[in-house]
Design a protein around this motif. Structure first.
Motif, PDB file in Angstrom:
ATOM      1  N   TYR A 230     -27.991  59.660 -14.378  1.00  0.00           N
ATOM      2  CA  TYR A 230     -27.268  58.981 -15.451  1.00  0.00           C
ATOM      3  C   TYR A 230     -27.411  59.790 -16.741  1.00  0.00           C
ATOM      4  O   TYR A 230     -28.347  60.596 -16.873  1.00  0.00           O
ATOM      5  CB  TYR A 230     -27.831  57.560 -15.692  1.00  0.00           C
ATOM      6  CG  TYR A 230     -27.804  56.656 -14.496  1.00  0.00           C
ATOM      7  CD1 TYR A 230     -26.670  55.909 -14.179  1.00  0.00           C
ATOM      8  CD2 TYR A 230     -28.932  56.530 -13.669  1.00  0.00           C
ATOM      9  CE1 TYR A 230     -26.654  55.061 -13.080  1.00  0.00           C
ATOM     10  CE2 TYR A 230     -28.920  55.693 -12.567  1.00  0.00           C
ATOM     11  CZ  TYR A 230     -27.777  54.960 -12.277  1.00  0.00           C
ATOM     12  OH  TYR A 230     -27.769  54.126 -11.182  1.00  0.00           O
TER      13      TYR A 230
ATOM     14  N   HIS B  36     -32.182  52.976  -9.546  1.00  0.00           N
ATOM     15  CA  HIS B  36     -33.055  53.597 -10.553  1.00  0.00           C
ATOM     16  C   HIS B  36     -34.392  53.907  -9.889  1.00  0.00           C
ATOM     17  O   HIS B  36     -35.246  53.023  -9.762  1.00  0.00           O
ATOM     18  CB  HIS B  36     -33.250  52.655 -11.748  1.00  0.00           C
ATOM     19  CG  HIS B  36     -31.973  52.222 -12.398  1.00  0.00           C
ATOM     20  ND1 HIS B  36     -31.229  53.033 -13.236  1.00  0.00           N
ATOM     21  CD2 HIS B  36     -31.287  51.042 -12.320  1.00  0.00           C
ATOM     22  CE1 HIS B  36     -30.165  52.389 -13.664  1.00  0.00           C
ATOM     23  NE2 HIS B  36     -30.169  51.179 -13.110  1.00  0.00           N
TER      24      HIS B  36
ATOM     25  N   THR C  72     -36.309  51.357 -15.207  1.00  0.00           N
ATOM     26  CA  THR C  72     -35.624  51.499 -16.489  1.00  0.00           C
ATOM     27  C   THR C  72     -36.566  51.094 -17.626  1.00  0.00           C
ATOM     28  O   THR C  72     -37.614  50.498 -17.392  1.00  0.00           O
ATOM     29  CB  THR C  72     -34.367  50.618 -16.544  1.00  0.00           C
ATOM     30  OG1 THR C  72     -34.757  49.239 -16.398  1.00  0.00           O
ATOM     31  CG2 THR C  72     -33.391  50.979 -15.434  1.00  0.00           C
TER      32      THR C  72
ATOM     33  N   ASP D 150     -32.155  54.631 -17.648  1.00  0.00           N
ATOM     34  CA  ASP D 150     -32.792  55.145 -16.440  1.00  0.00           C
ATOM     35  C   ASP D 150     -33.952  56.071 -16.811  1.00  0.00           C
ATOM     36  O   ASP D 150     -33.764  57.076 -17.510  1.00  0.00           O
ATOM     37  CB  ASP D 150     -31.768  55.892 -15.593  1.00  0.00           C
ATOM     38  CG  ASP D 150     -32.355  56.385 -14.285  1.00  0.00           C
ATOM     39  OD1 ASP D 150     -32.713  55.556 -13.445  1.00  0.00           O
ATOM     40  OD2 ASP D 150     -32.467  57.617 -14.122  1.00  0.00           O
TER      41      ASP D 150
END
Length: 288
Positions: A48, A66, A70, A76
């Motif tokens: 990301y 992820h 996170t 992320d």
């Protein structure tokens, strides 16, 4: 009675010390190589964008979407870790290069010329030794503002005396070698001998010792970013990530702080192992 098959850990411990050292050295090189490649190819490695916010996945744990979870804004952690490696590794690299160039030049002059020049430079080195590098970096930030440039320049100056003192000792030892006298007899000038023959001979040892500084500088620059004086948001940085994760730690979300902290520890330990091994292989050490 059947003898149990030794586990991998037992086999490693039973292996000769040279083999264990080579294995640890290889692992350390692998850690540094992976971090470096991740930093260079961050746009292709990170799943990301580093600042992509997802409020539906705030402080989420590791998952297929992820891998490392996170942070408090749903960003992320793997992506921020990869992009953060750029500033986390670039700063120490610049400091090591700058301090090595400055220190080798001053150490060469002091060791080769000797006399009052050596005495004056020695006193300058002693003055700089009196101030911790982290304090010098914080003073530079106070004078020139937050960011990466001021700490890098300040720490390059702060670490230069370490390199200069080693270079000076090595050059003084090299100056008495027979090959130096032979070059003088042939009519070569002192500056030519110092820069073209003596300096290349001491560079491998100084380079191996300078590699050890990389880990210390990385930890100190991460500490400066943690204090909010280094790399500023939205640029991802490992020290800044730990700083941003403080509020989450108070709420029981430890992963956003643990991930960058583990990355710092891994790289520092790996670089120190590499530096120590290179120093041993080259035969580094400060002559008496």
């Amino acid at each position: 009675m059947t003898t149990p098959t030794p586990t991998l850990a037992v086999k490693v411990l039973r292996a000769p010390r040279a083999h264990r050292t080579s294995l640890v050295f290889a692992i350390a090189c692998g850690v540094v190589a992976v971090m470096t490649l991740a930093a260079v190819f961050a746009p292709f490695v990170a799943p990301y964008p580093p600042d992509a916010v997802d409020f539906t996945a705030v402080n989420a744990g590791p998952s297929a979407a992820h891998w490392l979870g996170t942070d408090g804004l749903g960003r992320d952690l793997l992506s921020r870790l990869v992009y953060g490696a750029r500033t986390a590794l670039l700063g120490p690299l610049l400091v090591v290069i700058g301090s090595t160039v400055i220190g080798m030049l001053l150490g060469l002059i002091a060791g080769w010329r000797g006399g009052w020049i050596d005495a004056v430079l020695g006193r300058v080195f002693d003055v700089l030794f009196a101030f911790p590098s982290l304090l010098i970096a914080i003073m530079a930030v106070a004078l020139f503002g937050k960011g990466l440039v001021a700490p890098v320049i300040a720490m390059s100056i702060a670490y230069a005396p370490f390199v200069a003192r080693l270079t000076r000792a090595l050059v003084k030892a090299e100056r008495t070698r027979p090959y130096v006298a032979a070059y003088r007899v042939q009519g070569f000038g002192g500056a030519w001998i110092a820069f073209r023959r003596v300096l290349p001979n001491v560079t491998p040892i100084v380079g191996a010792q300078s590699a050890l500084n990389f880990g210390y500088v990385l930890a100190e620059l991460a500490g400066i970013s943690f204090l909010g004086l280094g790399v500023q948001p939205p640029t991802p940085d490992w020290g800044a990530m730990i700083n941003e994760a403080q509020s989450g730690v108070a709420g029981g979300y430890f992963l956003p702080a643990i991930v960058p902290a583990v990355a710092v520890v891994l790289v520092v330990v790996a670089v120190n192992i590499i530096g120590e091994e290179l120093s041993d292989r080259i035969g580094g050490g400060v002559p008496a």
